[in-house]
Write a protein that holds these residues in place. Structure first.
Motif, PDB file in Angstrom:
ATOM      1  N   LEU A  67      37.696 -61.393  39.238  1.00 48.97           N
ATOM      2  CA  LEU A  67      37.256 -61.345  38.067  1.00 48.97           C
ATOM      3  C   LEU A  67      37.000 -62.572  37.191  1.00 48.97           C
ATOM      4  N   THR A  68      35.957 -62.760  36.737  1.00 49.27           N
ATOM      5  CA  THR A  68      35.695 -64.117  36.086  1.00 49.27           C
ATOM      6  C   THR A  68      35.074 -64.045  34.781  1.00 49.27           C
ATOM      7  N   ASN A  69      34.848 -65.135  33.861  1.00 47.18           N
ATOM      8  CA  ASN A  69      34.257 -64.932  32.542  1.00 47.18           C
ATOM      9  C   ASN A  69      34.831 -63.651  31.858  1.00 47.18           C
TER      10      ASN A  69
ATOM     11  N   GLU B  47      45.106 -71.606  24.736  1.00 42.38           N
ATOM     12  CA  GLU B  47      44.829 -71.423  23.267  1.00 42.38           C
ATOM     13  C   GLU B  47      45.193 -69.913  22.760  1.00 42.38           C
ATOM     14  N   THR B  48      44.412 -68.971  23.682  1.00 39.51           N
ATOM     15  CA  THR B  48      44.304 -67.650  23.184  1.00 39.51           C
ATOM     16  C   THR B  48      45.388 -66.942  24.025  1.00 39.51           C
ATOM     17  N   ARG B  49      46.137 -67.449  24.968  1.00 38.64           N
ATOM     18  CA  ARG B  49      47.195 -66.732  25.668  1.00 38.64           C
ATOM     19  C   ARG B  49      46.483 -65.447  26.400  1.00 38.64           C
ATOM     20  N   LEU B  50      45.195 -65.820  26.716  1.00 37.47           N
ATOM     21  CA  LEU B  50      44.514 -64.474  27.172  1.00 37.47           C
ATOM     22  C   LEU B  50      44.064 -65.116  28.594  1.00 37.47           C
ATOM     23  N   PRO B  51      44.087 -63.952  29.707  1.00 37.41           N
ATOM     24  CA  PRO B  51      43.179 -64.665  30.935  1.00 37.41           C
ATOM     25  C   PRO B  51      41.899 -64.670  30.721  1.00 37.41           C
ATOM     26  N   VAL B  52      41.339 -65.721  31.643  1.00 33.06           N
ATOM     27  CA  VAL B  52      39.843 -66.068  31.609  1.00 33.06           C
ATOM     28  C   VAL B  52      39.564 -65.544  32.865  1.00 33.06           C
ATOM     29  N   SER B  53      40.415 -65.489  33.985  1.00 32.21           N
ATOM     30  CA  SER B  53      40.084 -65.273  35.351  1.00 32.21           C
ATOM     31  C   SER B  53      41.133 -64.533  36.111  1.00 32.21           C
ATOM     32  N   VAL B  54      40.938 -63.584  37.229  1.00 32.62           N
ATOM     33  CA  VAL B  54      41.891 -62.802  37.673  1.00 32.62           C
ATOM     34  C   VAL B  54      41.427 -62.471  39.070  1.00 32.62           C
ATOM     35  N   GLU B  55      42.294 -62.791  40.070  1.00 35.07           N
ATOM     36  CA  GLU B  55      41.970 -62.592  41.505  1.00 35.07           C
ATOM     37  C   GLU B  55      43.009 -61.637  42.048  1.00 35.07           C
ATOM     38  N   GLU B  56      42.743 -60.518  42.625  1.00 33.83           N
ATOM     39  CA  GLU B  56      43.577 -59.613  43.189  1.00 33.83           C
ATOM     40  C   GLU B  56      43.510 -59.463  44.410  1.00 33.83           C
ATOM     41  N   THR B  57      44.489 -59.771  45.285  1.00 38.76           N
ATOM     42  CA  THR B  57      44.399 -59.602  46.610  1.00 38.76           C
ATOM     43  C   THR B  57      45.312 -58.398  47.166  1.00 38.76           C
ATOM     44  N   THR B  58      44.465 -57.455  47.913  1.00 42.20           N
ATOM     45  CA  THR B  58      45.394 -56.280  48.429  1.00 42.20           C
ATOM     46  C   THR B  58      45.008 -56.215  50.000  1.00 42.20           C
ATOM     47  N   LYS B  59      46.319 -56.167  50.548  1.00 37.35           N
ATOM     48  CA  LYS B  59      46.751 -56.342  51.837  1.00 37.35           C
ATOM     49  C   LYS B  59      47.084 -54.761  52.185  1.00 37.35           C
ATOM     50  N   ILE B  60      46.362 -54.126  53.023  1.00 38.99           N
ATOM     51  CA  ILE B  60      46.750 -52.705  53.477  1.00 38.99           C
ATOM     52  C   ILE B  60      46.792 -52.618  54.961  1.00 38.99           C
ATOM     53  N   ARG B  61      47.683 -51.905  55.706  1.00 44.04           N
ATOM     54  CA  ARG B  61      47.489 -51.661  56.984  1.00 44.04           C
ATOM     55  C   ARG B  61      46.511 -50.555  57.301  1.00 44.04           C
ATOM     56  N   GLN B  62      45.440 -50.741  58.023  1.00 42.26           N
ATOM     57  CA  GLN B  62      44.420 -50.013  58.114  1.00 42.26           C
ATOM     58  C   GLN B  62      44.984 -48.906  59.552  1.00 42.26           C
ATOM     59  N   PRO B  63      45.107 -47.884  59.202  1.00 40.60           N
ATOM     60  CA  PRO B  63      45.471 -46.858  60.128  1.00 40.60           C
ATOM     61  C   PRO B  63      44.560 -46.749  61.348  1.00 40.60           C
TER      62      PRO B  63
ATOM     63  N   ALA C 265      44.493 -56.522  23.128  1.00 43.11           N
ATOM     64  CA  ALA C 265      43.117 -56.692  22.806  1.00 43.11           C
ATOM     65  C   ALA C 265      42.443 -55.252  23.020  1.00 43.11           C
ATOM     66  N   ARG C 266      41.305 -55.091  22.436  1.00 34.89           N
ATOM     67  CA  ARG C 266      40.653 -53.719  22.193  1.00 34.89           C
ATOM     68  C   ARG C 266      39.458 -53.612  23.319  1.00 34.89           C
ATOM     69  N   THR C 267      38.802 -54.653  23.631  1.00 35.16           N
ATOM     70  CA  THR C 267      37.571 -54.762  24.307  1.00 35.16           C
ATOM     71  C   THR C 267      37.795 -55.769  25.543  1.00 35.16           C
ATOM     72  N   ALA C 268      37.070 -55.518  26.360  1.00 37.17           N
ATOM     73  CA  ALA C 268      36.882 -56.937  27.243  1.00 37.17           C
ATOM     74  C   ALA C 268      35.588 -56.585  27.988  1.00 37.17           C
ATOM     75  N   ALA C 269      34.943 -57.938  28.498  1.00 32.73           N
ATOM     76  CA  ALA C 269      33.887 -57.973  29.387  1.00 32.73           C
ATOM     77  C   ALA C 269      34.105 -59.142  30.477  1.00 32.73           C
ATOM     78  N   TYR C 270      33.578 -58.662  31.538  1.00 32.93           N
ATOM     79  CA  TYR C 270      33.842 -59.774  32.691  1.00 32.93           C
ATOM     80  C   TYR C 270      32.834 -59.184  33.812  1.00 32.93           C
ATOM     81  N   ARG C 271      32.798 -60.228  34.760  1.00 37.15           N
ATOM     82  CA  ARG C 271      32.143 -60.014  36.070  1.00 37.15           C
ATOM     83  C   ARG C 271      33.003 -60.176  37.252  1.00 37.15           C
ATOM     84  N   THR C 272      32.568 -59.010  38.276  1.00 32.50           N
ATOM     85  CA  THR C 272      33.575 -58.930  39.177  1.00 32.50           C
ATOM     86  C   THR C 272      32.837 -59.387  40.686  1.00 32.50           C
TER      87      THR C 272
END
Lengths: 421, 154
Positions: free
Chosen positions: A390-392, A332-348, A192-199
């Motif tokens: 990330l959606t849409n 159909e397109t084999r491309l993501p339409v939404s992505v959810e990233e969960t990051t767990k970090i130990r807070q010092p 893919a060359r470009t992308a647009a999404y909402r976060t």
């Protein structure tokens, strides 16, 4: 002179001894063996001689790397202090004659797009620590860290986010991976060359941040609009979404716009004259740079009327810092339409650090802790979870070049910061 | 930990890992800069001196490998040693050419050890492995290096 059968087993011990890392018992064994074995004495002498030269060669390199390190520190310090060449009190139109700005910035020499603003180190409680805050810093921090997206209908995007959350937290799996390999998805993303999404960014103790972003997947340019819901219509209806700040990254330069104060700030990262080749981090391409071997199929779900195929990829930075990315793909397109990233970090925890600092030996301000001690300390720290949804997502959207122009709109006051060489 | 502290305290180690994969110091500097920016971007609040280096070096390794992968098709690494006129081993270029032929784990341990403190405990913490493993990688890698250097300069 040849080595005996026992000598083969001694080579590693002799090497450890020569490097100076043999514990006392091993050193004694080596000394005893060397006294009795002329062949190994020859090997030892050869290795010891080589070790002296090796150390001298590395010393030369260490002097170089120390100088590079100082340069990196200075470059950073300069970025945040005396490099600031502010052009005050004049509009962009008035200043064309005095501001040197290449109208067509190069797109091949890139530096990561989010350094300076992070000197604020905004804490998880939303307060600024360690560095004096500035409006620009705080705004850019939010703009660039809190991700991005395009002009989509508010209702559709919110609905999609709600559905995505519902799917994620109450998964009623109805199938497997529907014959799609995640490697295939990643392959399509890379094309893919470009992308647009909402976060939407979510973190305990902080208000959600909503952005929309339009990006070039190679990281050459991007536009981030931070959205606010702070305009209450006179008729008492729902708050109207407004753009509170805009960040445009283009070929190593970042233009930050504040629509309320009509202030524009341009950071020029290519002015240091270095041949930067690496694109900015934190783009969608970076988020989706996942190892297909770690993907777990989540099956098929119907989300917002569309049949989507899910995958979960977990990547652990170390024992306590973990990241999980859930990707929903259009079969159909084999491309993501939404992505959810969960990051767990130990807070010092400041108190633990202070207590350890008092007890432990430190070198250049770094505590010398064993891996077990690190694990023990980190296990006591609270875990902070950040979720980015990330959606849409739409790939290969046609882009209007003017969206990435580094010329501020009429009426804005421009200031420019150049990164010194 | 401020960004300045992060760079001051860890740039040397990051550079060492980048140098273990890069073709030269210039490339290593570019990579190290990218690594430090990524780190500052992704974890601005971390102040744990015990784990931050390990985390940074993971980013350094990933970034360096990505960089290597990207340029490999047109610009292979390690460079082929020049057959007619071998580079003297004790100029860094010669040493680096020999290092480039070591397996990654040995090269990383050696470069990090010799460039960043020459301390097994520190290298172990940075790489997230035990001191015993560091000693083993150091000795085995160093012996391989010995053979390679002898081969290049008989």
């Amino acid at each position: 002179m040849t080595h005996g059968k026992d000598c083969e087993g001694m080579r590693e011990a002799i090497m450890t001894f020569v490097v100076g890392e043999a514990e006392e018992a091993l050193a004694d064994d080596v000394r005893r063996h060397l006294e009795a074995c002329p062949a190994c004495r020859l090997l030892h002498d050869s290795l010891a001689n080589e070790e002296r030269m090796l150390r001298a060669a590395f010393d030369t390199v260490a002097a170089e790397t120390a100088s590079i390190r100082n340069r990196l520190v200075n470059r950073w310090t300069n970025r945040t202090s005396d490099a600031h060449q502010s052009v005050q009190g004049a509009s962009r139109e008035d200043d064309d004659a005095t501001i040197t700005q290449d109208p067509t910035p190069p797109t091949v020499r890139l530096v990561p797009d989010v350094p300076t603003e992070l000197t604020d180190s905004v804490s998880r409680e939303g307060r600024s620590i360690e560095q004096p805050p500035s409006r620009w810093h705080a705004r850019r921090f939010v703009a660039m860290l809190r991700s991005k997206s395009v002009r989509w209908s508010v209702a559709a995007a919110v609905a999609a986010a709600v559905v995505l959350l519902a799917v994620e937290f109450r998964p009623g799996k109805t199938g497997r991976d529907a014959g799609i390999a995640f490697a295939d998805v990643i392959q399509h993303v890379r094309q893919a060359r470009t992308a647009a999404y909402r976060t939407v960014w979510k973190q305990a103790g902080m208000p959600d941040t909503v952005t929309r972003e339009t990006v070039n997947m190679s990281g050459k340019f991007s536009r981030t609009e931070v959205l606010g819901l702070d305009v209450q219509p006179a008729d008492g209806g729902s708050p109207v979404e407004t753009v509170t700040s805009i960040s445009i990254y283009n070929g190593g330069r970042v233009l930050s716009l504040d629509p309320r104060t009509k202030k524009a700030e341009l950071i020029d990262y290519v002015s240091d004259g270095l041949p930067h080749q690496l694109g900015p981090s934190a783009t969608l391409a970076d988020l989706l740079d996942l190892n297909p071997a770690n993907a777990v199929p989540l099956g098929v779900q119907v989300i917002n009327g569309s049949r989507l195929v899910g995958f979960r990829v977990t990547r652990d930075y170390d024992k306590f810092n973990k990241r999980t990315v859930v990707v929903w793909v259009d079969p159909e397109t084999r491309l993501p339409v939404s992505v959810e990233e969960t990051t767990k970090i130990r807070q010092p925890d400041d108190a633990t650090i202070a207590a350890l600092s008092a007890k432990k030996e430190s070198q250049n301000g770094i505590l010398k802790l064993s891996p077990d001690e690190v694990d023990e300390v980190m296990a006591r720290w609270p875990e902070v979870t950040t979720v980015r949804i990330l959606t849409n997502i739409v790939f290969d959207v046609p882009l209007d070049e003017s969206m990435f122009s580094l010329d501020p709109p009429p009426g804005y006051t421009l200031s420019i910061t150049k990164v010194p060489g | 930990m401020t960004p300045e502290d992060l760079i001051r305290d860890h740039a040397q180690a990051v550079l060492s890992v980048c140098l273990a994969y890069a073709r030269n110091l210039h490339d290593a500097e570019e990579l190290a800069q990218d690594v430090l920016m990524k780190a500052i971007t992704k974890l601005p609040t971390v102040r744990d001196p015990g784990s931050i280096r390990r985390w940074l070096l993971q980013i350094a390794r990933r970034t360096s490998l990505d960089h290597l992968r990207r340029r490999r098709p047109i610009d292979p690494l390690p460079p082929e040693p020049a057959a007619a006129e071998p580079v003297p081993a004790w100029q860094f270029e010669g040493l680096h050419a020999a290092l480039a032929r070591l397996p990654d784990v040995y090269r990383e341990a050696i470069v990090l050890y010799y460039l960043d403190g020459r301390d097994c405990a520190g290298t172990a913490t940075a790489l997230g492995i035990s001191e015993v493993t560091v000693r083993q990688r150091l000795a085995r890698g160093r012996l391989m290096l010995h053979d390679l250097l002898k081969e290049a300069n008989p």
